[in-house]
Each structure stands twice: as C-alpha cells, then as structure tokens.
Design an enzyme around this catalytic site. Structure first.
Site, mmCIF file in Angstrom:
data_model
loop_
_atom_site.group_PDB
_atom_site.id
_atom_site.type_symbol
_atom_site.label_atom_id
_atom_site.label_comp_id
_atom_site.label_asym_id
_atom_site.label_seq_id
_atom_site.Cartn_x
_atom_site.Cartn_y
_atom_site.Cartn_z
ATOM 1 N N HIS A 17 -17.652 98.963 5.915
ATOM 2 C CA HIS A 17 -17.672 99.042 4.561
ATOM 3 C C HIS A 17 -17.358 100.239 4.589
ATOM 4 O O HIS A 17 -16.192 101.111 3.463
ATOM 5 C CB HIS A 17 -19.213 98.860 3.570
ATOM 6 C CG HIS A 17 -18.925 97.967 3.176
ATOM 7 N ND1 HIS A 17 -20.981 97.247 3.553
ATOM 8 C CD2 HIS A 17 -18.648 96.716 2.670
ATOM 9 C CE1 HIS A 17 -20.685 95.720 3.472
ATOM 10 N NE2 HIS A 17 -19.941 95.300 2.776
ATOM 11 N N LYS A 41 -29.236 86.204 -6.475
ATOM 12 C CA LYS A 41 -28.962 85.726 -5.054
ATOM 13 C C LYS A 41 -29.963 87.065 -4.571
ATOM 14 O O LYS A 41 -29.745 87.554 -4.988
ATOM 15 C CB LYS A 41 -27.891 87.056 -4.853
ATOM 16 C CG LYS A 41 -27.052 86.627 -3.503
ATOM 17 C CD LYS A 41 -25.973 87.031 -3.387
ATOM 18 C CE LYS A 41 -25.284 86.935 -2.223
ATOM 19 N NZ LYS A 41 -23.423 87.914 -1.755
ATOM 20 N N ARG A 90 -11.178 91.261 6.615
ATOM 21 C CA ARG A 90 -11.075 91.062 7.855
ATOM 22 C C ARG A 90 -10.543 90.157 8.439
ATOM 23 O O ARG A 90 -9.548 90.714 9.916
ATOM 24 C CB ARG A 90 -12.837 90.911 8.223
ATOM 25 C CG ARG A 90 -14.144 91.613 7.714
ATOM 26 C CD ARG A 90 -15.306 91.521 7.795
ATOM 27 N NE ARG A 90 -15.190 90.401 6.720
ATOM 28 C CZ ARG A 90 -16.142 89.979 6.262
ATOM 29 N NH1 ARG A 90 -17.605 90.311 6.611
ATOM 30 N NH2 ARG A 90 -15.892 88.898 5.343
ATOM 31 N N SER A 127 -22.273 92.291 6.709
ATOM 32 C CA SER A 127 -24.064 92.590 6.413
ATOM 33 C C SER A 127 -25.144 91.464 6.638
ATOM 34 O O SER A 127 -25.705 91.508 6.968
ATOM 35 C CB SER A 127 -23.846 92.251 4.450
ATOM 36 O OG SER A 127 -23.024 93.785 4.520
HETATM 37 O O1 PNS Z 1 -19.742 91.894 -1.589
HETATM 38 P P1 PNS Z 1 -19.301 90.683 -1.537
HETATM 39 O O2 PNS Z 1 -21.027 89.868 -1.735
HETATM 40 O O3 PNS Z 1 -18.663 89.526 -0.756
HETATM 41 O O4 PNS Z 1 -19.246 91.097 -2.551
HETATM 42 C C1 PNS Z 1 -18.513 90.095 -3.455
HETATM 43 C C2 PNS Z 1 -18.170 90.829 -4.819
HETATM 44 C C3 PNS Z 1 -19.203 91.015 -5.636
HETATM 45 C C4 PNS Z 1 -17.099 92.050 -5.334
HETATM 46 C C5 PNS Z 1 -17.436 89.891 -5.922
HETATM 47 O O5 PNS Z 1 -18.197 88.795 -6.466
HETATM 48 C C6 PNS Z 1 -17.216 90.396 -7.482
HETATM 49 O O6 PNS Z 1 -16.460 90.744 -7.982
HETATM 50 N N1 PNS Z 1 -18.709 89.903 -8.203
HETATM 51 C C7 PNS Z 1 -18.710 90.087 -9.657
HETATM 52 C C8 PNS Z 1 -18.375 88.953 -10.573
HETATM 53 C C9 PNS Z 1 -17.209 88.574 -11.216
HETATM 54 O O7 PNS Z 1 -16.318 89.742 -11.217
HETATM 55 N N2 PNS Z 1 -16.995 87.187 -10.777
HETATM 56 C C10 PNS Z 1 -14.896 86.913 -11.209
HETATM 57 C C11 PNS Z 1 -14.277 86.904 -10.132
HETATM 58 S S1 PNS Z 1 -13.128 86.701 -9.685
#
Ligand code: PNS
Length: 159
Positions: A17, A41, A90, A127
């Site tokens: 990150h 979560k 990745r 993570s």
């Molecule tokens: O580190 P992660 O868990 O892979 O991050 C995922 C994240 C938080 C970037 C993604 O789930 C997100 O943007 N969540 C916010 C909710 C949202 O906007 N959902 C619609 C996505 S199209």
C-alpha cells in the site's frame, strides 16, 4: 489542485500500500488515503487505529492525508473535491473486480479510476496474508512498516 484518493480497508497498511501511496504522492498535488468503515466486516484494527497507523507510516509525505469514510467512495470523492481514485493492481486476478468497480464508479458518478502496477517486490502481498502469517508466529518484518509490526505483534500476543 489535482487531488486523488487511495481507498481501502488497510487492516493493516502494508509496504505494498505504502509503495502505491508514495508513488501517487509524487504524481499528484494531494493524496487522501481513505479508510473504509464497513460494519459488516470484522477487522483486526479499528478504523481509528488504521487511520493512526497510516498517518504514522506516511508522515514524511507532506501531501498525504488520512481520512475515513462510510458508504460509497464516489460520495466521499464528491464531498472532498476528488476527481480520481488510485488503486494498485497486483495481478490479473485483481483486475476483473477492480475493472467492474471502476466502470460502476465512472458510469454512476463520473469518477475516474487510475491503476498503478504494484512493485513486483510486493506483488504477493495482502493484509490478509500478513495477518495470517503473523497470527501463527511468522516474521512479517519486511512486509509492513515498523509501527504496524509493533502493533500487530502486540495484538497477536493479546489474542
Ligand atoms: O482494501 P479493500 O478492502 O480491497 O478496499 C475495497 C474498497 C474499500 C476500496 C471498496 O470496497 C470500496 O470502494 N468500498 C466503498 C463502497 C463502494 O463505493 N462500493 C461500490 C464500489 S463500485
């Protein structure tokens, strides 16, 4: 001002990150690292702890700030005058879902997503794997910043 966001769970933030965040900080005026609050979560670190760890690990970058958000990332972008999301990719396995999210966010809110290829040194890193390795006594010292390592080891010894 070109302001972008690096959103994620960051439970905890890893060197992978940080590589993306620092590279983005060289390209844009301001990088907002946004920690998602997802009540569905379970996380090892609270949102406040995750924000604190990222802030400590990015303190040398004057144009990086850390925030948290709940709900849609596109709403966070609108509220903070952010025009693009920056994500690290990745492997091909990341691509399908990331592309779907990027297209959804663009089609519904006009928010762009820019993908940066992860440094190959961190291509395997997540993570979840860091937590699993640490939980069973593995050494993750090269994979997370020192402040995270300290807190991770402390948390694991408590459980
Ligand atoms: O580190 P992660 O868990 O892979 O991050 C995922 C994240 C938080 C970037 C993604 O789930 C997100 O943007 N969540 C916010 C909710 C949202 O906007 N959902 C619609 C996505 S199209």
């Amino acid at each position: 001002m070109r302001r972008v966001v690096c959103p994620g769970s960051f439970d905890p933030v890893t060197n992978g990150h940080l590589d993306i965040i620092s590279r983005a900080a060289q390209l844009f005026d301001e990088v907002v690292v946004a920690v998602v609050l997802n009540p569905n979560k379970t996380s090892l670190f609270t949102a406040a702890e995750r924000v604190e760890l990222i802030a400590a690990a990015t303190k040398e970058h004057e144009n990086v700030r850390v925030d948290r958000f709940e709900g849609l990332i596109v709403d966070f972008c609108r509220d903070n005058n952010i025009s693009a999301i920056v994500k690290g990719l990745r492997a091909v396995s990341d691509f399908d879902y990331e592309m779907q999210m990027a297209q959804m966010n663009y089609s519904q809110a006009g928010v762009e997503t820019l993908f940066m290829t992860t440094n190959p040194e961190y291509a395997f890193l997540s993570s979840s794997l860091v937590k699993e390795f640490a939980r069973f006594g593995g050494d993750v010292s090269g994979l997370v910043p020192a402040i995270v390592l300290e807190q991770l080891n402390r948390r694991m010894s408590e459980s």
